[in-house]
Design a protein around this motif. Sequence first.
Motif, PDB file in Angstrom:
ATOM      1  N   LEU A  50       0.905  -1.318  -0.001  1.00  0.00           N
ATOM      2  CA  LEU A  50      -0.070  -0.167   0.086  1.00  0.00           C
ATOM      3  C   LEU A  50       0.910   1.268  -0.115  1.00  0.00           C
ATOM      4  O   LEU A  50       2.041   1.129   0.495  1.00  0.00           O
ATOM      5  N   GLN A  51       0.398   2.451  -0.306  1.00  0.00           N
ATOM      6  CA  GLN A  51       1.032   3.663  -0.697  1.00  0.00           C
ATOM      7  C   GLN A  51       1.394   4.391   0.790  1.00  0.00           C
ATOM      8  O   GLN A  51       2.198   4.896   0.864  1.00  0.00           O
ATOM      9  N   GLU A  63      -1.874 -10.332   3.716  1.00  0.00           N
ATOM     10  CA  GLU A  63      -0.924  -9.249   4.414  1.00  0.00           C
ATOM     11  C   GLU A  63      -1.282  -7.878   3.560  1.00  0.00           C
ATOM     12  O   GLU A  63      -0.827  -8.140   2.439  1.00  0.00           O
ATOM     13  N   PHE A  64      -1.365  -6.787   4.088  1.00  0.00           N
ATOM     14  CA  PHE A  64      -1.401  -5.375   3.657  1.00  0.00           C
ATOM     15  C   PHE A  64      -0.129  -4.621   4.417  1.00  0.00           C
ATOM     16  O   PHE A  64      -0.065  -4.662   5.615  1.00  0.00           O
ATOM     17  N   VAL A  65       0.807  -3.980   3.456  1.00  0.00           N
ATOM     18  CA  VAL A  65       1.929  -3.406   4.325  1.00  0.00           C
ATOM     19  C   VAL A  65       2.304  -2.328   3.624  1.00  0.00           C
ATOM     20  O   VAL A  65       2.078  -1.832   2.433  1.00  0.00           O
ATOM     21  N   VAL A  66       2.874  -1.334   4.478  1.00  0.00           N
ATOM     22  CA  VAL A  66       3.459  -0.065   3.897  1.00  0.00           C
ATOM     23  C   VAL A  66       4.914  -0.024   4.526  1.00  0.00           C
ATOM     24  O   VAL A  66       5.240  -0.478   5.719  1.00  0.00           O
ATOM     25  N   PRO A  67       5.795   0.615   3.821  1.00  0.00           N
ATOM     26  CA  PRO A  67       7.228   0.603   4.362  1.00  0.00           C
ATOM     27  C   PRO A  67       7.411   1.636   5.398  1.00  0.00           C
ATOM     28  O   PRO A  67       6.679   2.754   5.350  1.00  0.00           O
ATOM     29  N   SER A 111      12.382  -1.905   7.843  1.00  0.00           N
ATOM     30  CA  SER A 111      11.120  -1.515   8.668  1.00  0.00           C
ATOM     31  C   SER A 111       9.746  -1.322   7.910  1.00  0.00           C
ATOM     32  O   SER A 111       9.700  -0.683   6.798  1.00  0.00           O
ATOM     33  N   ILE A 112       8.521  -2.042   8.269  1.00  0.00           N
ATOM     34  CA  ILE A 112       7.295  -2.058   7.676  1.00  0.00           C
ATOM     35  C   ILE A 112       6.319  -2.119   8.718  1.00  0.00           C
ATOM     36  O   ILE A 112       6.515  -2.633   9.925  1.00  0.00           O
ATOM     37  N   ARG A 113       5.025  -1.849   8.301  1.00  0.00           N
ATOM     38  CA  ARG A 113       3.763  -1.940   9.012  1.00  0.00           C
ATOM     39  C   ARG A 113       3.112  -2.775   8.227  1.00  0.00           C
ATOM     40  O   ARG A 113       2.721  -2.690   7.149  1.00  0.00           O
ATOM     41  N   MET A 114       2.065  -3.526   9.334  1.00  0.00           N
ATOM     42  CA  MET A 114       1.323  -4.547   8.393  1.00  0.00           C
ATOM     43  C   MET A 114       0.055  -4.654   9.238  1.00  0.00           C
ATOM     44  O   MET A 114      -0.078  -4.504  10.351  1.00  0.00           O
ATOM     45  N   ARG A 115      -1.100  -5.166   8.225  1.00  0.00           N
ATOM     46  CA  ARG A 115      -2.333  -5.480   8.758  1.00  0.00           C
ATOM     47  C   ARG A 115      -2.508  -6.804   8.198  1.00  0.00           C
ATOM     48  O   ARG A 115      -2.215  -7.130   7.172  1.00  0.00           O
ATOM     49  N   ALA A 119       7.907  -9.332   5.273  1.00  0.00           N
ATOM     50  CA  ALA A 119       9.257  -8.960   5.217  1.00  0.00           C
ATOM     51  C   ALA A 119       9.783  -9.632   3.921  1.00  0.00           C
ATOM     52  O   ALA A 119      10.790  -8.917   3.084  1.00  0.00           O
ATOM     53  N   LEU A 120       9.588 -10.953   3.674  1.00  0.00           N
ATOM     54  CA  LEU A 120      10.312 -11.636   2.459  1.00  0.00           C
ATOM     55  C   LEU A 120       9.714 -10.854   1.266  1.00  0.00           C
ATOM     56  O   LEU A 120      10.409 -10.575   0.188  1.00  0.00           O
ATOM     57  N   ALA A 121       8.307 -10.382   1.008  1.00  0.00           N
ATOM     58  CA  ALA A 121       7.873  -9.743  -0.007  1.00  0.00           C
ATOM     59  C   ALA A 121       8.481  -8.263  -0.197  1.00  0.00           C
ATOM     60  O   ALA A 121       8.972  -7.948  -1.403  1.00  0.00           O
ATOM     61  N   VAL A 122       8.647  -7.762   0.839  1.00  0.00           N
ATOM     62  CA  VAL A 122       9.258  -6.271   0.632  1.00  0.00           C
ATOM     63  C   VAL A 122      10.632  -6.501   0.115  1.00  0.00           C
ATOM     64  O   VAL A 122      10.983  -5.712  -0.569  1.00  0.00           O
ATOM     65  N   ARG A 123      11.265  -7.285   0.941  1.00  0.00           N
ATOM     66  CA  ARG A 123      12.986  -7.309   0.324  1.00  0.00           C
ATOM     67  C   ARG A 123      12.862  -7.767  -1.072  1.00  0.00           C
ATOM     68  O   ARG A 123      13.699  -7.324  -1.722  1.00  0.00           O
TER      69      ARG A 123
END
Length: 290
Positions: free
Chosen positions: A168-169, A196-200, A211-215, A235-239
């Motif tokens: 997410l943005q 999972e929905f994530v923002v950096p 560092s990320i936030r997630m719901r 974390a794996l997806a963002v990396r």
Amino acid sequence: MAFTKGHGTGNDFVVIPDPEGQLDLSDDQVAALCDRRFGIGADGILRVVRSAQLAEGAAALAEEPAAEWFMDYRNADGSKAEMCGNGIRVFAKYLLDSGLTTLNAGSTLPVGTRAGVRDLTRSDSGFQVDLGRWRIEEADTLVRARGLSVPRPGQGIDVGNPHVVVALQSVDELESLDLTVLPQLDPVPPHGANIEFVVPGDPLVHDGVGSIRMRVFERGVGETLSCGTGVAAAALAVRHWAGPAAPDHWRVEVPGGTLGVRMFPTEEGEHVALSGPASLVFSGEIALAG
């Protein structure tokens, strides 16, 4: 029936001791125990059973003869699940506090799960669990969720159980999601998935730690305050999205707290580990409805 209530960063469980495998809980009984108004209330059930006492435990013992205990994890709707990263820390905490096993500093506690044997060690925050090898799913998944104006692409990640991670943005976009409604996946995975929905973080990397936030919307449960394997998948997806310069250590904030993720090489390929706290809240007895 005796039980103990526990949680890991707000992801809560009813722990049921059944060392000799004498209980056979139906889906309706599990759902009743997990009901937050008419039962004990939890995101799932952790049945503590010796691996030798159930058919699913035979594979665990074949993989690791020292895996005396098997975590029979059931979602709040009664469905069986392969693994639970928060649940297995609570499971280990129960084994230790109940005197069913020991775990000295520097030692490893192997626990059988439907995803295979998982090894736990003590950590500064509580416990660290090696979730084993992981893989990226190549198929594209489109995710629709209430609160998102348009569908978003999702990255499939398997860490012993299936996940779809959506970027997410902004934090505002993350907080505006309505996860009381099941997000829709296209195509629908054969066995469903946690979403999972994530923002950096800002910045994404600080002192070599991402560092990320997630719901998260958990399969068979709904939105939970935390999902251990989902934290690892996020974390794996963002990396993966960030590229080869991205770090192997991550700090993930969820509504229930903060968890650590670490990726590290092994002879069989890269593993991912999850670290965080585990708490036992209270114990009691409950009459089990038929």
